[in-house]
Design an enzyme around this catalytic site. Structure first.
Site, PDB file in Angstrom:
ATOM      1  N   THR A  11       0.818  -1.202   0.000  1.00  0.00           N
ATOM      2  CA  THR A  11       0.000   0.000   0.000  1.00  0.00           C
ATOM      3  C   THR A  11       0.862   1.266   0.000  1.00  0.00           C
ATOM      4  OG1 THR A  11      -1.574  -1.231   1.351  1.00  0.00           O
ATOM      5  CG2 THR A  11      -1.827   1.164   1.282  1.00  0.00           C
ATOM      6  N   ARG A  59     -13.669  -8.174  -1.328  1.00  0.00           N
ATOM      7  CA  ARG A  59     -12.806  -8.017  -0.155  1.00  0.00           C
ATOM      8  C   ARG A  59     -12.305  -6.579  -0.051  1.00  0.00           C
ATOM      9  NH1 ARG A  59      -7.118  -6.379   0.825  1.00  0.00           N
ATOM     10  NH2 ARG A  59      -6.533  -7.336   2.790  1.00  0.00           N
ATOM     11  N   VAL A  60     -12.340  -6.035   1.141  1.00  0.00           N
ATOM     12  CA  VAL A  60     -11.816  -4.700   1.421  1.00  0.00           C
ATOM     13  C   VAL A  60     -10.812  -4.818   2.558  1.00  0.00           C
ATOM     14  CG1 VAL A  60     -12.363  -2.376   2.238  1.00  0.00           C
ATOM     15  CG2 VAL A  60     -13.896  -3.521   0.626  1.00  0.00           C
ATOM     16  N   GLY A  79       0.730  -3.844   4.621  1.00  0.00           N
ATOM     17  CA  GLY A  79       0.827  -5.256   4.958  1.00  0.00           C
ATOM     18  C   GLY A  79      -0.520  -5.932   4.797  1.00  0.00           C
TER      19      GLY A  79
END
Length: 336
Positions: free
Chosen positions: A189, A217-218, A241
């Site tokens: 990210t 999915r979030v 992560g």
């Protein structure tokens, strides 16, 4: 890019792999503007943000600019238009943005809209809500003037088709990159935190999420308090992560609250990771959890569960302004 990377190694880290080199991960308090971002591509994000800060702009504008660079100019399989899709071959984007006064916005599972961080800011400023998801987020974006654009790249589609041959879902920690197509960089990210010349804090977080995730999915990136949290009275934090662990622990909020209690940014990140491990020690071998924090006085700190997490720092101080720092790690692979 390689010539711009200057890793600052701690003498403790060089002398003892099990040591925790706080000096290498905690910057001295520096008044005035500064910006920090996760991972090596944070150098480019910082450069975009610094153009705003150097011109006297706000921290909020700066973090949006840095995140937009990552979403479009960077081509990374975990962020923005070059992101890898889910297991159904669909690319969905997540992003959040937050100011030190508590204003925040987020979008999740957004399809075919470039610059999700700017859509998140529009949610913050032009709606009564904090988060919009899926088709509703896209509908809102279109109403705000964003354009619908297919974002899945040929390379991402090819990586997905290669993955389909085995359909094995096994996210790898960044310290153990896999060489098979599509396996590496699957949760890197872009998190960015900034302080402007007036001392105002802001942060943003943007990602395409885990490669080959279940459709819908979030992760933590668009969830305020998990992947990002900013409080003018204490500081700001962002995470990278495996997002499920950040959500389970309200992790970025935790880091900020620890700074409020007097922890340094580095110690706050370390303590947050310790709590993750204490709750789920059986998962510590296979998960990577990383935190980056910026205190209200300008100090910076970072820690990761495993080796390999780096962050970029840019400020107006003496010396290089686009330095990469090698964050400390609580555990090494050998220890586990």
């Amino acid at each position: 890019m390689a010539t711009r990377r200057r890793f600052l190694q701690s003498s403790l880290a060089a002398g003892a792999a099990l040591a925790l080199p706080a000096a290498a991960i905690t910057g001295a308090a520096v008044p005035g503007p500064r910006v920090v971002s996760t991972w090596d591509f944070g150098v480019g994000a910082n450069a975009a943000a610094w153009k705003v800060l150097a011109g006297g702009g706000s921290a909020l504008d700066a973090v949006e600019a840095g995140a937009r660079w990552a979403e479009s100019d960077l081509c990374n399989p975990t962020v923005g238009r070059c992101g890898n899709p889910d297991r159904d071959g669909v690319l969905t984007l997540d992003a959040s943005i937050m100011a030190g006064d508590g204003r925040c916005g987020a979008v999740a599972a957004l399809e075919d809209i470039d610059h999700p961080v700017s859509v998140a800011r529009a949610v913050m400023e032009k709606s009564p809500h904090v988060m919009l998801v899926g088709a509703g987020a896209q509908q809102f974006a279109l109403a705000q003037g964003f354009r619908k654009t297919p974002l899945l790249t040929d390379s991402a589609r090819q990586a997905w088709q290669e993955w389909l041959k085995t359909s094995q879902y096994a996210p790898q920690i960044n310290a153990e990159r896999m060489t098979r197509p599509g396996d590496s960089h699957n949760h890197d990210t872009l998190g960015i935190l900034a302080m402007d010349a007036q001392g105002r804090l802001a942060g943003a977080c943007t990602t395409s999420g885990m490669a080959w995730k279940l459709h819908g999915r979030v992760g933590d990136s668009p969830i305020i308090g998990a992947g990002l949290y900013v409080d003018q009275e204490a500081g700001a934090a962002t995470a990278s992560g495996v997002g499920e662990e950040m959500i389970r622990n309200a992790a970025s909020f935790l880091v900020v609250e620890l700074m409020r209690q007097g922890y340094s940014p580095a110690d706050a990140c370390r303590e947050a990771i310790d709590r993750v491990v204490r709750k789920r020690p059986e998962d510590s071998k296979r998960l990577q959890v990383c935190f980056l924090a910026l205190a209200r006085d300008g100090r910076v700190g970072a820690f990761a569960l495993h080796r390999g997490f780096v962050y970029a720092l840019q400020d107006k101080g003496p010396g290089p302004h686009d330095v990469l720092h090698d964050a400390g790690s609580v555990y090494t692979t050998e220890q586990k």
